[in-house]
Design a protein around this motif. Sequence first.
Motif, PDB file in Angstrom:
ATOM      1  N   SER A  86      28.478  47.598  80.765  1.00 47.44           N
ATOM      2  CA  SER A  86      29.586  46.636  80.697  1.00 47.44           C
ATOM      3  C   SER A  86      30.280  46.445  82.040  1.00 47.44           C
ATOM      4  N   GLN A  87      30.048  47.334  82.992  1.00 41.79           N
ATOM      5  CA  GLN A  87      30.670  47.235  84.311  1.00 41.79           C
ATOM      6  C   GLN A  87      29.833  46.433  85.305  1.00 41.79           C
ATOM      7  N   LEU A  88      28.679  45.938  84.877  1.00 37.90           N
ATOM      8  CA  LEU A  88      27.789  45.219  85.775  1.00 37.90           C
ATOM      9  C   LEU A  88      28.009  43.713  85.688  1.00 37.90           C
ATOM     10  N   SER A  89      27.755  43.022  86.787  1.00 34.04           N
ATOM     11  CA  SER A  89      27.772  41.565  86.781  1.00 34.04           C
ATOM     12  C   SER A  89      26.487  41.044  86.117  1.00 34.04           C
ATOM     13  N   GLY A  90      26.451  39.740  85.844  1.00 35.09           N
ATOM     14  CA  GLY A  90      25.267  39.164  85.222  1.00 35.09           C
ATOM     15  C   GLY A  90      24.016  39.343  86.066  1.00 35.09           C
ATOM     16  N   GLY A  91      24.146  39.152  87.383  1.00 31.80           N
ATOM     17  CA  GLY A  91      23.005  39.331  88.270  1.00 31.80           C
ATOM     18  C   GLY A  91      22.542  40.768  88.339  1.00 31.80           C
ATOM     19  N   GLN A  92      23.482  41.705  88.319  1.00 31.66           N
ATOM     20  CA  GLN A  92      23.121  43.127  88.340  1.00 31.66           C
ATOM     21  C   GLN A  92      22.394  43.521  87.056  1.00 31.66           C
ATOM     22  N   LYS A  93      22.834  42.982  85.918  1.00 31.28           N
ATOM     23  CA  LYS A  93      22.155  43.277  84.656  1.00 31.28           C
ATOM     24  C   LYS A  93      20.710  42.783  84.689  1.00 31.28           C
ATOM     25  N   GLN A  94      20.499  41.601  85.281  1.00 29.14           N
ATOM     26  CA  GLN A  94      19.140  41.091  85.398  1.00 29.14           C
ATOM     27  C   GLN A  94      18.261  42.059  86.174  1.00 29.14           C
ATOM     28  N   ARG A  95      18.774  42.552  87.282  1.00 36.78           N
ATOM     29  CA  ARG A  95      17.984  43.454  88.125  1.00 36.78           C
ATOM     30  C   ARG A  95      17.737  44.796  87.433  1.00 36.78           C
ATOM     31  N   ILE A  96      18.708  45.284  86.676  1.00 34.20           N
ATOM     32  CA  ILE A  96      18.523  46.543  85.953  1.00 34.20           C
ATOM     33  C   ILE A  96      17.459  46.369  84.865  1.00 34.20           C
ATOM     34  N   ALA A  97      17.468  45.226  84.183  1.00 25.58           N
ATOM     35  CA  ALA A  97      16.450  44.975  83.158  1.00 25.58           C
ATOM     36  C   ALA A  97      15.051  44.964  83.772  1.00 25.58           C
TER      37      ALA A  97
END
Length: 370
Positions: free
Chosen positions: A137-148
């Motif tokens: 929940s602390q990640l931005s949308g772009g960061q979530k994409q990269r983590i996925a």
Amino acid sequence: MQSTTDNDLECLDVRKHFGTVRAVDDVSFEIPKGSFFSILGPSGCGKTTLMRMIAGFETPSSGDIRIKGKSVIGTPPNRRNVKMVFQHLALFPMMNVYENIAYGLRCAGASKDVIRTKVHDVLERISLPDVANREISQLSGGQKQRIAIARCMVLDPDVLLLDEPLGALDLKLREAMKIELKLLQHQFDTTFVYITHDQSEALVMSDNVAIMNEGKFVQIGTPQELYHNPAAAFVAGFVGDTNRWAGKVTRVEGDTVEVATEAGLTMRGSVRGGTSPSVGDAVNAFVRPEFITATRAGGGAQSGADGGNLIEGKIDSILFNGANSRVLVRDGAGELIEADVVLTGGPEDLKPKDDVTLNWSAAQTMSFKT
């Protein structure tokens, strides 16, 4: 198509029927190692069904799917070295970043030392080395994409499938992530298979694109080939912005035809799609807005050297987009024609209600026999 281990993925005469519905109909293609390959088509064309068969979530009605030259028909999803990034990412909210990325390694029985090394290595490679302990929940949308993507890439897949992963992002972030995904694909040197209905995503990122419609691949080619040399009317109309006219051939001169449109215009175009139309044949004619020059009436516009097209009209409206804007011109038959113009903000700029002459060459009009 002959199988070769030089390809990471091959589909051979793949079909999928749901009752009488042919969701995927005789699709064959191959993807060389380390490629970015996109499947582009409208909603309902069969691209998600095809991807689910590659992942192992659906079984083909017939045909073969091969990873690294080996058939995976009958192999369950968890036994295929293929990973998938879903549209809504499916990150685990109850786990932090480190635990999300480590999940697959733990399921595979990797040791803690191996997990630690691989997780930190993949975080470095996606340029997020300091987020391991953050909550999702602390990640931005772009960061979530990269983590996925990192959660998949830590498992060293042969092929990474991406199911419209940018669909939930806002426009500015989506534009940034196009570049980011292309850079990540080069960084990992892994074959990416990307499905989308957004042509700008496919054209910007891909080495090759397959245009899909009604369960079939209509054309496979580089973005440049699809844009400039479409093999079918569907591709010409689906890839890029275009003006379209329906009409009939009134004259044939080699590879050039004269077309009388249903709206009453007469224009010259080049024959495309490998057909040889005759006088009286029905055709669709396409011309892209950037190929049309718009000048004020009486401004000295000349037809192209190949005997091009000149149409008079009046500017109905202007779609402002900085220097590269678009005018909507209503011709004498009342039809709207789109043309790209450069606006500088000066007094010479075209304005609504201006009378204009539209000019483009016959070679830039793509004519397809219907």
